[in-house]
Design a protein around this motif. Structure first.
Motif, PDB file in Angstrom:
ATOM      1  N   GLU A 192       0.839  -1.213   0.000  1.00 37.47           N
ATOM      2  CA  GLU A 192       0.000   0.000   0.000  1.00 37.47           C
ATOM      3  C   GLU A 192       0.868   1.255   0.000  1.00 37.47           C
ATOM      4  N   THR A 193       1.966   1.212   0.740  1.00 35.41           N
ATOM      5  CA  THR A 193       2.891   2.347   0.751  1.00 35.41           C
ATOM      6  C   THR A 193       3.420   2.586  -0.657  1.00 35.41           C
ATOM      7  N   PHE A 194       3.886   1.526  -1.296  1.00 39.92           N
ATOM      8  CA  PHE A 194       4.405   1.610  -2.664  1.00 39.92           C
ATOM      9  C   PHE A 194       3.326   2.101  -3.631  1.00 39.92           C
ATOM     10  N   GLY A 195       2.156   1.476  -3.595  1.00 45.52           N
ATOM     11  CA  GLY A 195       1.101   1.794  -4.540  1.00 45.52           C
ATOM     12  C   GLY A 195       0.616   3.228  -4.441  1.00 45.52           C
ATOM     13  N   THR A 196       0.442   3.696  -3.215  1.00 46.01           N
ATOM     14  CA  THR A 196      -0.003   5.084  -3.029  1.00 46.01           C
ATOM     15  C   THR A 196       1.051   6.053  -3.537  1.00 46.01           C
ATOM     16  N   ALA A 197       2.297   5.835  -3.151  1.00 46.22           N
ATOM     17  CA  ALA A 197       3.371   6.739  -3.578  1.00 46.22           C
ATOM     18  C   ALA A 197       3.502   6.747  -5.097  1.00 46.22           C
ATOM     19  N   ALA A 198       3.440   5.571  -5.708  1.00 46.97           N
ATOM     20  CA  ALA A 198       3.552   5.499  -7.168  1.00 46.97           C
ATOM     21  C   ALA A 198       2.394   6.236  -7.842  1.00 46.97           C
ATOM     22  N   THR A 199       1.193   6.070  -7.317  1.00 48.71           N
ATOM     23  CA  THR A 199       0.032   6.769  -7.871  1.00 48.71           C
ATOM     24  C   THR A 199       0.229   8.280  -7.787  1.00 48.71           C
ATOM     25  N   LEU A 200       0.592   8.763  -6.608  1.00 55.24           N
ATOM     26  CA  LEU A 200       0.728  10.209  -6.404  1.00 55.24           C
ATOM     27  C   LEU A 200       1.838  10.798  -7.257  1.00 55.24           C
ATOM     28  N   SER A 201       2.885  10.030  -7.489  1.00 54.23           N
ATOM     29  CA  SER A 201       4.001  10.537  -8.303  1.00 54.23           C
ATOM     30  C   SER A 201       3.622  10.739  -9.768  1.00 54.23           C
ATOM     31  N   MET A 202       2.526  10.143 -10.195  1.00 50.96           N
ATOM     32  CA  MET A 202       2.058  10.318 -11.570  1.00 50.96           C
ATOM     33  C   MET A 202       1.220  11.587 -11.728  1.00 50.96           C
ATOM     34  N   LEU A 203       0.752  12.134 -10.627  1.00 50.12           N
ATOM     35  CA  LEU A 203      -0.263  13.183 -10.660  1.00 50.12           C
ATOM     36  C   LEU A 203       0.329  14.578 -10.483  1.00 50.12           C
ATOM     37  N   PRO A 204      -0.448  15.610 -10.874  1.00 51.89           N
ATOM     38  CA  PRO A 204      -0.003  16.976 -10.615  1.00 51.89           C
ATOM     39  C   PRO A 204       0.194  17.197  -9.118  1.00 51.89           C
ATOM     40  N   LEU A 205       1.156  18.028  -8.800  1.00 51.73           N
ATOM     41  CA  LEU A 205       1.470  18.336  -7.405  1.00 51.73           C
ATOM     42  C   LEU A 205       0.439  19.336  -6.888  1.00 51.73           C
ATOM     43  N   ASP A 206      -0.697  18.792  -6.491  1.00 51.92           N
ATOM     44  CA  ASP A 206      -1.822  19.602  -6.052  1.00 51.92           C
ATOM     45  C   ASP A 206      -2.585  18.791  -5.010  1.00 51.92           C
TER      46      ASP A 206
ATOM     47  N   ALA B 200      -8.462   7.003  -5.040  1.00 52.46           N
ATOM     48  CA  ALA B 200      -8.576   6.115  -6.202  1.00 52.46           C
ATOM     49  C   ALA B 200      -7.710   4.875  -6.012  1.00 52.46           C
ATOM     50  N   PHE B 201      -6.488   5.066  -5.528  1.00 51.88           N
ATOM     51  CA  PHE B 201      -5.641   3.900  -5.294  1.00 51.88           C
ATOM     52  C   PHE B 201      -6.276   2.961  -4.276  1.00 51.88           C
ATOM     53  N   ARG B 202      -6.756   3.500  -3.165  1.00 55.79           N
ATOM     54  CA  ARG B 202      -7.358   2.637  -2.135  1.00 55.79           C
ATOM     55  C   ARG B 202      -8.592   1.924  -2.695  1.00 55.79           C
ATOM     56  N   PHE B 203      -9.389   2.617  -3.505  1.00 58.50           N
ATOM     57  CA  PHE B 203     -10.553   1.982  -4.116  1.00 58.50           C
ATOM     58  C   PHE B 203     -10.133   0.777  -4.958  1.00 58.50           C
ATOM     59  N   PHE B 204      -9.188   0.993  -5.879  1.00 54.29           N
ATOM     60  CA  PHE B 204      -8.776  -0.091  -6.765  1.00 54.29           C
ATOM     61  C   PHE B 204      -8.034  -1.188  -6.006  1.00 54.29           C
ATOM     62  N   ASP B 205      -7.337  -0.830  -4.951  1.00 55.93           N
ATOM     63  CA  ASP B 205      -6.640  -1.824  -4.139  1.00 55.93           C
ATOM     64  C   ASP B 205      -7.622  -2.714  -3.385  1.00 55.93           C
ATOM     65  N   VAL B 206      -8.689  -2.128  -2.870  1.00 59.64           N
ATOM     66  CA  VAL B 206      -9.672  -2.894  -2.087  1.00 59.64           C
ATOM     67  C   VAL B 206     -10.630  -3.667  -2.992  1.00 59.64           C
ATOM     68  N   VAL B 207     -11.172  -3.021  -4.015  1.00 56.71           N
ATOM     69  CA  VAL B 207     -12.185  -3.635  -4.879  1.00 56.71           C
ATOM     70  C   VAL B 207     -11.555  -4.641  -5.853  1.00 56.71           C
TER      71      VAL B 207
ATOM     72  N   ASP C  68      -0.138  -6.710  -7.395  1.00 55.78           N
ATOM     73  CA  ASP C  68      -1.525  -6.263  -7.531  1.00 55.78           C
ATOM     74  C   ASP C  68      -1.667  -4.801  -7.114  1.00 55.78           C
ATOM     75  N   ASP C  69      -0.840  -4.353  -6.178  1.00 59.45           N
ATOM     76  CA  ASP C  69      -0.879  -2.931  -5.808  1.00 59.45           C
ATOM     77  C   ASP C  69      -0.213  -2.064  -6.870  1.00 59.45           C
ATOM     78  N   ALA C  70       0.803  -2.595  -7.548  1.00 59.38           N
ATOM     79  CA  ALA C  70       1.383  -1.872  -8.679  1.00 59.38           C
ATOM     80  C   ALA C  70       0.331  -1.704  -9.774  1.00 59.38           C
ATOM     81  N   ALA C  71      -0.442  -2.760 -10.018  1.00 58.98           N
ATOM     82  CA  ALA C  71      -1.512  -2.680 -11.022  1.00 58.98           C
ATOM     83  C   ALA C  71      -2.570  -1.659 -10.599  1.00 58.98           C
ATOM     84  N   ALA C  72      -2.941  -1.660  -9.317  1.00 54.08           N
ATOM     85  CA  ALA C  72      -3.924  -0.688  -8.825  1.00 54.08           C
ATOM     86  C   ALA C  72      -3.389   0.738  -8.975  1.00 54.08           C
ATOM     87  N   ALA C  73      -2.100   0.920  -8.745  1.00 53.58           N
ATOM     88  CA  ALA C  73      -1.490   2.246  -8.895  1.00 53.58           C
ATOM     89  C   ALA C  73      -1.540   2.706 -10.345  1.00 53.58           C
ATOM     90  N   VAL C  74      -1.234   1.806 -11.265  1.00 55.50           N
ATOM     91  CA  VAL C  74      -1.258   2.163 -12.686  1.00 55.50           C
ATOM     92  C   VAL C  74      -2.673   2.529 -13.119  1.00 55.50           C
TER      93      VAL C  74
END
Length: 157
Positions: A82-96, A106-113, A134-140
């Motif tokens: 979860e630490t990896f997946g969240t960080a990877a997700t956020l690193s793709m997004l605008p710094l806002d 969104a990451f937690r949703f895809f990770d849980v569902v 599977d968390d890498a996939a959820a992050a992507v």
């Protein structure tokens, strides 16, 4: 050294103890991911990619160790994924803050569902690799969908 490595593996797998939280350990581990992404903000893109590759590899090793010690396929205390997946997700997004909040959710949703294809990865890939993958996939999935949404918003008049 024999006593140190198992404890070190648990420390890493639990994201410095976040996985020991009595409530929502995965979400607490995801919170550590927000801190990791924030620390990497000033880094070059290559260093960020290398950092995530290292966290992924360490996560495979540490979670595999905890699996072998507990005899559980996906121990609840293991939250480095979860630490990896969240960080990877956020690193793709605008710094806002709004995009980062959306990325976290969104990451937690895809990770849980675990919708397709994340669920397929979760079911088919075992061990530490499966826990991390599977968390890498959820992050992507989370990151790409939010980037598409951001692009759509930018195109609006």
């Amino acid at each position: 050294m024999r006593k140190f490595l198992p404890k070190f593996a648990y420390l890493l797998a639990t994201s410095a103890g976040a996985g020991l939280s009595p409530v929502w350990p995965g979400t607490v581990g995801a919170g550590v991911g927000v801190a990791l992404a924030a620390v990497l903000i000033p880094a070059s893109p290559w260093l960020i990619v290398l950092a995530y590759m290292a966290v992924f590899a360490v996560g495979v090793w540490a979670s595999s160790h905890v699996i072998s010690r507990t005899g559980t396929e996906d121990p609840q205390i293991v939250v480095i994924d979860e630490t990896f997946g969240t960080a990877a997700t956020l690193s793709m997004l605008p710094l806002d803050p709004v995009w980062w909040a959306a990325g976290f959710l969104a990451f937690r949703f895809f990770d849980v569902v675990k919708p397709w294809p994340i669920g397929v990865v979760h079911e088919k890939v075992r061990g530490g690799v499966g826990i991390m993958l599977d968390d890498a996939a959820a992050a992507v999935v989370a990151g790409v969908l939010l980037l598409l949404l951001n692009d759509l918003i930018q195109r609006l008049p």
